[in-house]
Design a protein around this motif. Structure first.
Motif, short mmCIF file in Angstrom:
data_model
loop_
_atom_site.label_atom_id
_atom_site.label_comp_id
_atom_site.label_asym_id
_atom_site.label_seq_id
_atom_site.Cartn_x
_atom_site.Cartn_y
_atom_site.Cartn_z
N SER A 1 -20.46 28.83 -0.75
CA SER A 1 -19.98 27.80 0.16
C SER A 1 -18.50 28.05 0.44
CB SER A 1 -20.19 26.42 -0.45
OG SER A 1 -21.56 26.23 -0.76
N ARG A 2 -17.98 27.40 1.49
CA ARG A 2 -16.61 27.73 1.88
C ARG A 2 -15.97 26.56 2.61
NH1 ARG A 2 -15.41 32.27 6.42
NH2 ARG A 2 -15.22 30.44 7.76
N SER A 3 -14.66 26.46 2.47
CA SER A 3 -13.87 25.58 3.34
C SER A 3 -12.71 26.41 3.88
CB SER A 3 -13.36 24.35 2.58
OG SER A 3 -12.47 24.74 1.56
N ILE B 1 -23.66 29.23 10.66
CA ILE B 1 -24.07 30.48 11.27
C ILE B 1 -23.10 31.56 10.80
CG2 ILE B 1 -24.57 31.68 13.43
CD1 ILE B 1 -24.97 28.96 14.72
N GLY B 2 -23.43 32.17 9.68
CA GLY B 2 -22.55 33.17 9.10
C GLY B 2 -22.70 33.16 7.59
N PRO B 3 -21.96 34.01 6.90
CA PRO B 3 -22.12 34.17 5.45
C PRO B 3 -21.38 33.10 4.64
CG PRO B 3 -20.51 35.72 6.22
CD PRO B 3 -20.99 34.98 7.44
N TYR B 4 -21.63 31.85 4.90
CA TYR B 4 -21.15 30.77 4.05
C TYR B 4 -22.18 29.65 4.14
CZ TYR B 4 -19.11 29.75 8.67
OH TYR B 4 -18.93 29.58 10.01
N SER B 5 -22.37 28.95 3.05
CA SER B 5 -23.48 28.01 2.94
C SER B 5 -22.99 26.56 2.91
CB SER B 5 -24.29 28.30 1.68
OG SER B 5 -23.47 28.17 0.54
N GLU C 1 -24.98 38.59 3.36
CA GLU C 1 -26.26 38.20 2.76
C GLU C 1 -26.78 39.33 1.86
OE1 GLU C 1 -28.12 35.46 3.03
OE2 GLU C 1 -27.25 34.34 4.69
N LYS C 2 -26.55 40.56 2.28
CA LYS C 2 -27.06 41.70 1.52
C LYS C 2 -26.42 41.77 0.14
CE LYS C 2 -28.00 46.64 2.02
NZ LYS C 2 -27.86 47.82 2.90
N ASN D 1 -12.84 35.22 10.45
CA ASN D 1 -14.28 35.29 10.19
C ASN D 1 -14.80 36.71 10.29
OD1 ASN D 1 -15.27 32.84 9.36
ND2 ASN D 1 -15.67 32.08 11.41
N GLU D 2 -14.30 37.46 11.25
CA GLU D 2 -14.74 38.86 11.41
C GLU D 2 -14.43 39.66 10.15
OE1 GLU D 2 -13.20 40.73 14.88
OE2 GLU D 2 -13.90 39.16 16.25
N VAL D 3 -13.24 39.47 9.61
CA VAL D 3 -12.87 40.17 8.39
C VAL D 3 -13.72 39.67 7.22
CG1 VAL D 3 -11.01 40.62 6.73
CG2 VAL D 3 -10.51 40.55 9.20
N TYR D 4 -13.89 38.37 7.14
CA TYR D 4 -14.64 37.75 6.05
C TYR D 4 -16.06 38.30 5.98
CZ TYR D 4 -16.36 33.85 3.13
OH TYR D 4 -16.92 33.08 2.14
N VAL D 5 -16.72 38.39 7.12
CA VAL D 5 -18.12 38.84 7.13
C VAL D 5 -18.26 40.33 6.83
CG1 VAL D 5 -18.81 37.04 8.75
CG2 VAL D 5 -18.20 39.29 9.63
N SER D 6 -17.18 41.07 6.89
CA SER D 6 -17.24 42.48 6.51
C SER D 6 -17.22 42.66 4.99
CB SER D 6 -16.10 43.26 7.15
OG SER D 6 -14.85 42.91 6.59
N PHE D 7 -16.86 41.60 4.28
CA PHE D 7 -16.83 41.65 2.82
C PHE D 7 -17.99 40.87 2.20
CE2 PHE D 7 -12.51 42.89 3.72
CZ PHE D 7 -12.17 43.74 2.68
#
Length: 733
Positions: A385-387, A429-433, A376-377, A367-373
């Motif tokens: 969305s994500r699984s 809570i994070g960049p996936y919907s 929201e910006k 997740n840490e790596v994912y949110v660096s890519f």
């Protein structure tokens, strides 16, 4: 968690605090925003209730808690649904207020608010919380307003009406009345005129004078004045201006609140007047040296389709020792990002992400790596969305990360991303919907059997988790005015490979009784396709995760003629080639499940069992995975996919998802599978040149612990197909 509660004086913010206590949180501070001028009762604000603000200062003494208060200097400058940080906007006053609360009470990790139905307010609270690293708690969100009103009254919320602005509510008759006394009238007005019984449409506002949280005192309103804002004969607007009030102290009670906090030490007022400091967090840039170190990154790109394409990316170098999940995932996401940039696209074009990792123990790191890519910006219309599941990647020669993304070259989509913890459905809570609607297809994130208000897996094992996961999926579907029981195209059920045979049977029986028997096929004409995939592990150690794909028709349920005139293959073209079809066609009914919707959408699952494999490989007894047998298996799958498309008048160009799951129990390397399928599709193109125009379909090979159309079936290979002739143009909001 320790919570700061946003309070306006209304019933909703007070009841939201009570719900926080219900779920084990501790409210340790209050936060309130008031007009710059004390003489002003009400601001022209899209965000804040300020009527009755003169009394809210007493909440500190009533509850024995510190109250942080800030005067609203901003105005409504950004009126878009999704808030962007804007200097001078009233949202920035909330940011400054909560920043100071967090500074003075560092132990606070969450913010409570009373949002019930307003996306506008919820999204702004979530935006502020995200910037401050706080969790948004919105326990009233999406709750039935009639039940909510009844529960508020039953549990002791004593609130009076301080503003009316709706048909059936009169300033002279209803201002100052207690909510309990007006319940029947509000229900009647809801039935007659459709007003929101909790006032969510601005019909009325309340001021709480007492509730169970007021452990030390209640508020007594001695005198007030009715101020008429509009004397409209149909719906007059008026407010109640408090003039004189006092506190009536209660005898000490051990049943409410934390008795260790004394009024003298805690019930103090903090005026927050600090200037607003804007923080624009820089996005982390990945070092190119990490990516350059990977010289053999497998990349699969689909160019088919008018508006959609898919990219699957993984590390393919069996001879190289993996640098670890972090390095592998950085390399994979960087490669996808570069490919998007080459196509003139970005992460905002991504509709869905399948994140496959080699170990769920490293989920947090992933997740840490994912949110660096993906942020929201970068995704101004909403994050994809994500699984996420664990796969036996290393066993087949992959690295420790495998990412598949579905991409649109258009940016028309509708995204649901609720980050607040609520009673509605699990938060993201994070960049996936929770879900993304593109065209008339709703791609839903994987749903676990999580209890929404606590975000914990429900007890009771796999069947209980499945039932709650279905309930959570239905809540998300309802937000798009559809249902998983009437709108399903395809239903994927991820199961833990640790389930016993009896648990697998129970899962399938539960799905049959809880889901399939409730399906309404009147709109689509047939049952949706169903697929079970077994994975070594799922997020949070869950037993089951469900991932529905739904059909959400637009108001104009027609499709453009140009869309329908796609050149399609004819079934006769396949039947004419006896060497491909003589054996395969007789197996069609036993191995394929197909679901179509109005000639626009085709979903299919092809199940290749051991018995079928023995027939097509002309092998008796034991099946050996030789190069020739793999080729025969792949050719059978490729033929069935093409025949399904042809029979239903779809072409390869309409494929939006083509995935082949194969069991690692058969000890076949992924590259061997890819070679076999590549040869199969190449031969199919050569033998059916008039059928297979354009490029061969691109597919993903996914190694799993098991798969099948039944939870109790162990397929050698299961194919998952989705084809569509529609684009975002058919269902623009």
């Amino acid at each position: 968690m320790e919570v700061v509660a946003l309070v306006s004086g209304g019933k909703d913010s007070c009841f939201a605090m009570m719900r926080c206590q219900d779920y084990g949180h501790k409210v340790v501070a209050l936060a309130n925003l008031i007009p710059l001028d004390d003489a002003v009762d009400e601001l022209d604000s899209y965000m804040y209730q300020t009527v009755g603000h003169q009394i809210v200062v007493s909440y500190a003494k009533c509850m024995g808690l510190p109250l942080f208060r800030r005067r609203i200097r901003g105005s409504t400058r950004d009126q878009g649904l999704k808030y962007k940080v804007t200097a001078g906007d009233e949202v920035e006053d909330m940011f400054a207020l909560l920043s100071e609360v967090k500074r003075q009470i560092p132990s606070i990790t969450a913010v409570s608010s009373g949002a019930i139905a307003s996306d506008y307010q919820r999204l702004r609270v979530e935006s502020v919380c995200s910037r401050l690293g706080l969790v948004s708690l919105a326990y009233l969100w999406k709750q039935d307003q009639t039940l909510l009103l009844e529960e508020m009254i039953r549990r002791g919320i004593v609130a009076i009406i301080v503003k009316v602005a709706a048909l059936g509510l009169k300033p002279s008759s209803h201002l100052g009345k207690e909510l309990a006394d007006l319940k029947c009238h509000l229900l009647q007005m809801n039935e007659s005129y459709g007003i929101n019984v909790c006032g969510e449409g601005g019909e009325y506002e309340t001021l709480t004078l007492d509730c169970p949280l007021f452990r030390d005192a209640r508020i007594i309103l001695d005198d007030s004045e009715v101020i008429l804002h509009s004397a409209d004969s149909i719906a007059s607007v008026g407010i109640l201006h408090p003039q004189v009030f006092h506190l009536e102290h209660k005898p000490s009670s051990d049943g409410i609140g934390d008795g260790s906090v004394t009024q003298e030490s805690s019930s103090c007022l903090h005026e927050v007047d600090e200037a607003i400091t804007y923080i624009d967090v820089e996005e982390k840039q990945t070092s190119s040296s990490v990516v350059d170190a990977y010289t053999n990154i497998g990349l699969c790109i689909s160019k088919t389709g008018k508006n959609l394409c898919s990219i699957g990316c993984w590390i393919q170098d069996p001879s190289r020792a993996s640098e670890g999940l972090k390095a592998d995932l950085i390399a994979v996401l960087s490669r996808i990002e570069n490919q998007l940039n080459e196509e003139g696209l970005g992460w905002l074009n991504v509709l869905y992400v399948h994140l496959y990792i080699s170990s769920m123990k490293e989920f947090g790191l992933a997740n840490e790596v994912y949110v660096s890519f993906i942020t929201e910006k970068k995704c101004n219309l909403g994050v994809p969305s994500r699984s996420t599941i664990e796969l036996p990647l290393c066993q087949v020669g992959f690295g420790k990360a495998y990412v598949e993304v579905l991409i649109s070259n258009e940016v028309e989509k509708r995204v649901l991303h609720v980050q607040s913890i609520s009673c509605w459905a699990p938060s993201c809570i994070g960049p996936y919907s929770q879900a993304t609607l593109y065209g008339e297809i709703l791609y839903m994130a994987g749903q676990l059997g999580l209890d929404p208000p606590t975000m914990k897996l429900c007890p009771g094992g796999p069947t209980a988790e499945l039932e709650l996961a279905l309930q959570n999926s239905e809540a998300v579907a309802n937000a798009f005015n559809c249902s998983i029981y009437s709108s399903a195209i395809h239903f994927l059920v991820y199961c833990s490979a640790q389930l016993t045979s009896s648990e697998k049977e129970e899962v399938e029986q539960t799905l049959q009784s809880s889901y399939v028997t409730r399906l309404d096929c009147s709109k689509t004409g047939s049952y949706p396709t169903l697929l079970y995939v077994f994975a070594p592990d799922l997020p949070k150690g869950a037993c089951v995760e469900v991932k529905p794909i739904l059909y959400v028709p637009s108001n104009d349920d027609r499709i453009a003629t140009s869309e329908m005139e796609t050149v399609v293959p004819q079934p006769a073209l396949i039947k004419g080639c006896t060497d491909w079809s003589a054996l395969y066609s007789e197996l069609q009914d036993s191995c394929c499940q197909v679901h179509t919707i109005g000639g626009r959408i085709c979903s299919a699952v092809v199940s290749l069992t051991k018995d079928i494999a023995l027939k097509i490989c002309s092998t008796a007894g034991k099946l050996y995975y030789t190069e020739e047998n793999l080729k025969a298996i792949a050719r059978f799958c490729a033929f069935q996919v093409t025949k399904i498309l042809a029979d239903n008048k779809f072409s390869w160009d309409s494929i939006t998802m083509l995935r082949f799951y194969y069991s690692v129990d058969h000890s076949v390397a992924a590259d061997a599978m890819f070679r076999a399928f590549s040869k199969a599709f190449t031969e199919l193109m050569e033998d059916h040149s008039s059928l297979t125009t354009g490029e061969a379909p691109v597919y993903n090979i996914v190694p799993v612990a098991g798969s099948g159309r039944s939870a109790c079936t162990a397929d050698i290979i299961t194919c998952e197909l989705l084809a569509s002739k529609i684009s975002s143009e058919t269902s623009k909001p």
